[in-house]
Design a protein around this motif. Sequence first.
Motif: not given
Lengths: 385, 453
Positions: A152, A154, A165, A328, A332-333, A335, A338, A340-342
């Motif tokens: 992940m 952030i 989140c 996802k 993440q969904e 946020c 955006t 948060i990246v996973f």
Amino acid sequence: MWDNYAALSPITAKQLGVTSGDLVEVSTSDGAATVPVFLQPGQAENSVSIALGYGRTNAGPIGTGIGFDVTPLLGTATLNGARILSGATIKKTGGSHEIVSTQEHHALDDEFTKELHLKRKIVREGTLAEYEKNPNFLHEEKVTYSGLKWAMAIDLNKCIGCNACVAGCNVENNIPVVGKDQVANGREMHWIRIDRYYAGTDAAPSLSHQPMLCQHCDNAPCENVCPVVATNHSPDGLNQMAYNRCVGTKYCSNNCPYKVRRFNFFDWRDRFADGYYEEQPFDLVHNPEVTVRSRGVMEKCTFCIQRIMEARQHATEQGRELKGTDVKTACQEACPATAIVFGDMSDPKSEVSKYRAHTLGYHVLEETNAKPNVTYIARLKNLGE
Amino acid sequence: MTSLDYTIDPPITTRAVTPAEIDSAIAAPLDRFPSKRWWIAFGVTSTMLAGGLATIAYMLYEGIGLLGFNQPVAWAFDITNFVFWVGIGHAGTLISAILFLMRQRWRNAIARFAEAMTIFAVLCAAIFVTVAHLGRPWLAGYLFPYPNQHALWVNFISPLVWDVFAVNTYLTVSLVFWYLGLIPDLATLRDRTTNAVKKLVYSVLSLGWRFSNRHWSHYERMYLILAGFATPLVLSVHTIVSFDFAVSVNPGWHTTIFPPYFVAGAVFSGFAMVQNVLIIVRKMFKLEHIITMKHLENMNKVMLLTGSMVGYAYAMEMFVAWYSGSQFERFVFLNRALGPYAWAYWTMVSCNVVFVQLFWFKRLRLSIPIMFAVGVLVNVGMWFERYVIIVTTLSRDFLPSSWGHFSPTIFDFGIMMLGFGLFFTLVLLFVRFLPSIAMAEIKAVMDGAQAKH
């Protein structure tokens, strides 16, 4: 080397019944000389090499009498001629000579001492083909992940600290509601939290916040200390909890530098019979894909393993490999920014890999060597300077 | 001119007694109906024990959340009391095994009692670390590596698994050592008693001992072997307990000084407890001529030594925290001395390091009220030492966002009461039903027992 010696390959020496230090007589058609044997792995079989120039009789206090004179082997006619002679014979004479070497011989046939420089990674080598295939082969991770590995990132520049989140995670993962009295005692159960820090002065404070969740460390301190291996590592890089196995020593929580583990102090659902959980609709609130944890076990962020498993199932149904972009997480969904990246850090083209490689990327508490897998992107403040 | 005393071993007893008098003096509490004072004491301790058991029962029903621990302080009274009781046990093994191997024959008068205290203390510790500590105590069996159809195994790199082995070994060896030493005395009791029930019980327990030369020779050999076996445990058990902390990553825990520091502290607190209890026992049962001032003084000297070692460890911890240059270490130690738990830290330092220095003076070392008070303070201090180590480190570790504060609840005091209640109830039952001084061993150190020139 104080002396010259007859270098023999270990196999030839074995056939002759000699070993390092044994004196042998080497004879050619022209003459003979007595020299000690020295085992030299790599020496051609059935050959012997000897250095010339030793065994001098008048070379001053240091040089005189050092080593063995092998000029008789050459014969007078060839003294200035060939240095490679064939047809020599070797005979064990008995007796030995001490050969002093600065590097002791490492036997190749002793499993215990064999190839220690490679085992200990003192000398590291590879093949040209290996290098051409993967120029970074020398620096591959110790724990190799053959396929997908979850990670992940952030972006603290994007995070607005809205707690969406946290709410998203609570709903997705059946996070217990514990009540005001328990929160007052530091028993909130959130798997992700927004840490808030102040700096500066009362008159001019500056605020920093940081979403904090299980870092799914490669070298996780929590995993080492669990006596029953209830917390362990999955092949795709998840730090996972086996609730059934947990006995509740809480050692993992104590040893977590990020303090992201959460303990079920009570059976939260039974304890609050007068509260939320006995009300009718709440029976239906739980996410059926996620275990409802019982009292006395530890829990923490799973990187939404239920979603990963669902995505894997779909991929299998469609007969394809699972991709990092198939999943996802709930946070993440949720946020809105955006931040948060996973995804799959094994895929160098994935978004999360780009974040991990970013010059502003960092890991929290890197000095503990836990090797966390949540990358934070350092915030840049625009002060209008 | 001073005359030289050629006695090989001066007699331990302070006045000349006969073997029969020793048996009578030691067996007296077993022969008569317990005194009123015993019943009062037993009433108090068994009430404490019952209260503690009720606490545990309620915790089993409701959850260990009844205790005050939280995030981040996930260990508090449970592990503090566990380490405290394991530590108390150490004096017993040191007295019974190490002093035996060193031929310190004065230990004969107190070894039995100290060993019994070891067993009781380790039992208390075992209770804390299972029912008062685990989230799901009914699954404590998971900590043992037993073959099972799930193919589950324990994690041998976890210090908690080492603890399981260390504490179980300690309990087993101590129990066997203690029972072996009891056998000749149980035979004496068997031969003395006229009560048919007692006769039967003592006959079974004394395993057919007939005081034959052959029995003694086997006994002495086995006692020596077990003493040798128990000796490394004095060092190993608390070393392993200290690994629970030293092996972690937390500042204030992750330190190599812990094993010797914990062992010294354990012996320190153990001697304080043995000294306190023996002062009461020798007075109550009129055994002052067998447990003499020399015994008490020797124990006070050991406390002075180990207390000073503990004090050195406190100083070194501070120095190394500074010398390490690690900001986390420095913070933790400054926080101990100046932070919210400073009161606990300074209680620990004063009780463990300052008051025990009174024992440099012979007059104070031989004063019963003073040594008793210092002994009590040492145990208060050693309890706080474990509390300080555990709670201060956890309450303020790496991320300030997750700092917290631990406050005990009534249930924390309930489990603490369980420890003291169980321990002293067992001590009282022990002095009532078993000879609290080894009769056979005392006869070996009385006047006339040793050869003279």
